[in-house]
Design a protein around this motif. Structure first.
Motif, short mmCIF file in Angstrom:
data_model
loop_
_atom_site.label_atom_id
_atom_site.label_comp_id
_atom_site.label_asym_id
_atom_site.label_seq_id
_atom_site.Cartn_x
_atom_site.Cartn_y
_atom_site.Cartn_z
N LYS A 91 -6.34 2.40 9.15
CA LYS A 91 -6.27 3.83 8.38
C LYS A 91 -7.40 4.14 7.45
O LYS A 91 -7.72 5.19 7.29
CB LYS A 91 -4.94 4.15 7.85
N VAL A 92 -7.93 3.12 6.69
CA VAL A 92 -8.75 3.40 5.61
C VAL A 92 -10.09 3.53 5.97
O VAL A 92 -10.60 2.58 6.88
CB VAL A 92 -8.74 2.24 4.47
N ARG A 93 -10.80 4.68 5.80
CA ARG A 93 -12.03 4.77 6.17
C ARG A 93 -12.87 5.24 4.88
O ARG A 93 -12.26 5.90 3.96
CB ARG A 93 -12.20 5.85 7.25
N GLU A 99 -2.43 -2.05 8.93
CA GLU A 99 -2.48 -0.75 8.77
C GLU A 99 -3.65 -0.30 8.07
O GLU A 99 -4.21 0.83 8.35
CB GLU A 99 -1.20 -0.43 7.98
N ALA A 100 -3.94 -0.86 6.85
CA ALA A 100 -5.03 -0.57 6.16
C ALA A 100 -6.23 -0.65 6.71
O ALA A 100 -7.12 0.17 6.65
CB ALA A 100 -5.37 -1.58 4.82
N ALA A 101 -6.57 -1.62 7.82
CA ALA A 101 -7.63 -1.86 8.35
C ALA A 101 -7.97 -0.56 9.39
O ALA A 101 -9.11 -0.17 9.81
CB ALA A 101 -7.76 -3.16 9.17
N ASP A 145 -10.55 5.80 1.88
CA ASP A 145 -9.16 6.57 1.77
C ASP A 145 -8.71 6.62 3.06
O ASP A 145 -9.56 6.52 4.19
CB ASP A 145 -9.37 8.02 1.14
N THR A 146 -7.47 7.09 3.28
CA THR A 146 -7.13 7.50 4.48
C THR A 146 -7.37 8.85 5.04
O THR A 146 -7.01 9.10 6.23
CB THR A 146 -5.45 6.99 4.87
#
Lengths: 202, 202
Positions: A57-59, A53-55, A68-69
């Motif tokens: 959504k996070v940019r 999920e973090a991979a 951050d997402t």
């Protein structure tokens, strides 16, 4: 993949990837893998999902470069923060460290590293052009160079100070509360707070 | 989930799960998360996939209790290994350690822990019934109690020796090469090899 004598290839692959994580060596990666396999539902599957999920959504924020997402990130989008102050840091972890200390209410700018002759990091490898653009905007009063008290950190601070001086704004550095040779990310909140409060003009 | 000041909830969730992994504390979990986010394609997504795959495929072996993707596991299914020797260990990591040392070519039996009055681990919590069944089979000549030289490890070895004695087979323990108070999983291969070679009858 040829089957090794020790463990299934799926386990060996997991251990090899865990061993690339900072803080885990080959031996502790093996212990970690075993622990995870024992706690599949409580830890292993949630961790797999959290990584995925973090991979996704996070940019990096297009403004400050923090992770951050949302873009702009929460800190850049917060109307309560002071647009007149920009705190320049090397890495995203430094933003987190300063936020934990709660000592700064302006904006951040993440360089993505520091200049390094040894590692071949040149000015164009860092987010310096974006910093110049942001520092040139109306209303910016001060740029705080919150870089580590290492040779590379101070070289970078010196270089940035020279680039920023023509803008006619205040340029400051963290005070000598930062231990020489220390990384920002490893400091306790109190030291960070003191260093920020007693920052000096460069 | 309320948005914290420091990082996106997706990142905080990831850090919280990483911090539960042995070897990583809250601070190193943060550094690990940041490193993973920087290496999404090379490390983070492969790690997520490896965790998912291992969680789905890896199961305890119904014979020895070790972890593998096949049942019986590779070691139990290997026709080259000596069925007459059973090496009893506390944890799966101990099997891996002994296999790395390459000193043992018999079968393993993983207890899943050691007896512990303090932690409330009783004989029925360990895979002892299965061990008795396996040790009673025709052709078994010796059971090696490869348990740590800790109080709980030696208590367990003593308990097992008493249970196994009526079977009329040889019962041995690792020699004094194992440092007192040390865990098997942390030993170097040479020490493990020496300890196994000079095992003594109990």
């Amino acid at each position: 993949m040829k089957r090794s004598a020790t463990a299934a290839p799926e386990i060996e692959a997991l251990i090899a990837l865990l061993a690339k994580t900072p803080g885990l060596g080959p031996r502790s990666a093996r212990r970690a893998a075993l622990h995870l396999l024992k706690k599949k539902d409580a830890l292993m599957l949630p961790l797999a999902a959290a990584l995925q999920e973090a991979a996704e959504k996070v940019r990096p924020c297009s403004q400050c470069g923090a992770l951050d997402t949302q873009d702009p990130c929460l800190l850049c989008g917060d109307p309560q923060r002071d647009d007149g102050l920009i705190c320049v840091v090397a890495e995203v972890g430094d933003v987190w460290a300063l936020e934990r200390a709660g000592a700064f209410k302006g904006r951040y700018h993440v360089l993505g590293g520091v200049l390094s002759a040894l590692d071949g990091v040149r000015p164009e490898d860092l987010r310096i052009a974006k910093l110049m653009e942001r520092a040139s905007r109306d209303g910016v009063r001060e740029v705080i160079l919150a870089l580590a008290a290492t040779v590379d950190g101070q070289t970078t601070a010196h270089y940035l100070a020279e680039r920023l001086t023509p803008l006619g704004i205040t340029i400051s550095r963290l005070s000598h509360g930062v231990p020489v040779g220390g990384e920002l990310d490893l400091l306790d909140d109190g030291t960070l707070f003191a260093a920020l409060q007693s920052r000096r003009s460069t």
